[in-house]
Design a protein around this motif. Structure first.
Motif, PDB file in Angstrom:
ATOM      1  N   LEU A 146       1.991   6.340  -7.208  1.00 17.02           N
ATOM      2  CA  LEU A 146       0.972   7.278  -7.694  1.00 17.02           C
ATOM      3  C   LEU A 146       1.399   8.723  -7.483  1.00 17.02           C
ATOM      4  O   LEU A 146       1.132   9.599  -8.327  1.00 17.02           O
ATOM      5  CB  LEU A 146      -0.362   7.007  -7.004  1.00 17.02           C
ATOM      6  CG  LEU A 146      -1.062   5.708  -7.405  1.00 17.02           C
ATOM      7  CD1 LEU A 146      -2.315   5.496  -6.562  1.00 17.02           C
ATOM      8  CD2 LEU A 146      -1.409   5.716  -8.880  1.00 17.02           C
ATOM      9  N   LEU A 147       2.082   9.004  -6.378  1.00 15.16           N
ATOM     10  CA  LEU A 147       2.591  10.341  -6.135  1.00 15.16           C
ATOM     11  C   LEU A 147       3.619  10.737  -7.178  1.00 15.16           C
ATOM     12  O   LEU A 147       3.583  11.846  -7.727  1.00 15.16           O
ATOM     13  CB  LEU A 147       3.191  10.428  -4.734  1.00 15.16           C
ATOM     14  CG  LEU A 147       3.812  11.757  -4.349  1.00 15.16           C
ATOM     15  CD1 LEU A 147       2.726  12.819  -4.218  1.00 15.16           C
ATOM     16  CD2 LEU A 147       4.574  11.626  -3.066  1.00 15.16           C
ATOM     17  N   LEU A 166       2.461   1.646  -3.417  1.00 17.59           N
ATOM     18  CA  LEU A 166       1.476   2.097  -4.393  1.00 17.59           C
ATOM     19  C   LEU A 166       1.222   3.596  -4.250  1.00 17.59           C
ATOM     20  O   LEU A 166       1.124   4.312  -5.253  1.00 17.59           O
ATOM     21  CB  LEU A 166       0.174   1.310  -4.241  1.00 17.59           C
ATOM     22  CG  LEU A 166      -0.941   1.648  -5.215  1.00 17.59           C
ATOM     23  CD1 LEU A 166      -0.522   1.314  -6.640  1.00 17.59           C
ATOM     24  CD2 LEU A 166      -2.208   0.907  -4.843  1.00 17.59           C
ATOM     25  N   CYS A 167       1.164   4.076  -3.022  1.00 18.86           N
ATOM     26  CA  CYS A 167       0.983   5.516  -2.790  1.00 18.86           C
ATOM     27  C   CYS A 167       2.148   6.311  -3.359  1.00 18.86           C
ATOM     28  O   CYS A 167       1.955   7.349  -3.993  1.00 18.86           O
ATOM     29  CB  CYS A 167       0.822   5.799  -1.299  1.00 18.86           C
ATOM     30  SG  CYS A 167      -0.736   5.226  -0.630  1.00 18.86           S
ATOM     31  N   PHE A 168       3.373   5.830  -3.120  1.00 16.55           N
ATOM     32  CA  PHE A 168       4.535   6.536  -3.643  1.00 16.55           C
ATOM     33  C   PHE A 168       4.579   6.511  -5.165  1.00 16.55           C
ATOM     34  O   PHE A 168       4.940   7.507  -5.801  1.00 16.55           O
ATOM     35  CB  PHE A 168       5.824   5.951  -3.063  1.00 16.55           C
ATOM     36  CG  PHE A 168       6.126   6.439  -1.684  1.00 16.55           C
ATOM     37  CD1 PHE A 168       6.205   7.792  -1.397  1.00 16.55           C
ATOM     38  CD2 PHE A 168       6.330   5.539  -0.654  1.00 16.55           C
ATOM     39  CE1 PHE A 168       6.478   8.237  -0.130  1.00 16.55           C
ATOM     40  CE2 PHE A 168       6.603   5.977   0.615  1.00 16.55           C
ATOM     41  CZ  PHE A 168       6.678   7.337   0.893  1.00 16.55           C
ATOM     42  N   SER A 177       0.825  -1.213   0.000  1.00 13.64           N
ATOM     43  CA  SER A 177       0.000   0.000   0.000  1.00 13.64           C
ATOM     44  C   SER A 177       0.851   1.252   0.000  1.00 13.64           C
ATOM     45  O   SER A 177       0.574   2.214  -0.731  1.00 13.64           O
ATOM     46  CB  SER A 177      -0.915   0.011   1.228  1.00 13.64           C
ATOM     47  OG  SER A 177      -1.774  -1.081   1.214  1.00 13.64           O
ATOM     48  N   VAL A 178       1.904   1.264   0.807  1.00 11.05           N
ATOM     49  CA  VAL A 178       2.788   2.428   0.859  1.00 11.05           C
ATOM     50  C   VAL A 178       3.504   2.614  -0.474  1.00 11.05           C
ATOM     51  O   VAL A 178       3.626   3.735  -0.986  1.00 11.05           O
ATOM     52  CB  VAL A 178       3.783   2.289   2.030  1.00 11.05           C
ATOM     53  CG1 VAL A 178       4.871   3.349   1.965  1.00 11.05           C
ATOM     54  CG2 VAL A 178       3.049   2.380   3.350  1.00 11.05           C
TER      55      VAL A 178
END
Length: 119
Positions: free
Chosen positions: A18-19, A14-16, A11-12
């Motif tokens: 997308l960022l 994936l967030c990075f 999850s972390v």
């Protein structure tokens, strides 16, 4: 425990990702000109100002709706376990305090007149 750590890591990451995608796409500047910065009304020239003031009462009513919409989300888990013995006395006290707080908010908004649709 290991499965939880793997899912948190994914999850972390994936967030990075997308960022980073958003930052890279944002570096390609958009064309800013008279046509891009003007309001669009079906191909016609704009009539009047695009900065029309809105009703403050409507804004307050929308904020009240959001607050009580969030409280429904907070109450839903309590409703799911209230029938069983899995909720201890501190859970009941917390739920009672939350309900008293929300009811006090409704009474305050009612006395203030924010819930009136007319006038």
């Amino acid at each position: 425990m290991e499965k939880v750590m793997v899912s948190v890591f994914i999850s972390v990451m994936l967030c990075f990702v997308l960022l980073l995608v958003g930052l890279v796409l944002g570096m390609f500047g958009f064309v800013v000109g008279r046509e891009k910065s003007s309001p669009f009304e079906c191909g016609f020239d704009p009539v009047g100002s695009s900065r029309v003031p809105f009703s403050l009462r409507f804004f307050l009513l929308a904020v009240i709706f959001v607050v009580f919409d969030v409280e429904i989300v907070l109450l839903f888990p309590a409703v799911m376990v209230i029938g069983g013995l899995s909720m201890w006395i501190d859970g009941y006290l917390t739920l009672f305090f939350l309900l008293v707080l929300l009811f006090g908010g409704v009474i305050h908004e009612w006395r203030e007149g924010s819930l009136e649709w007319e006038s």
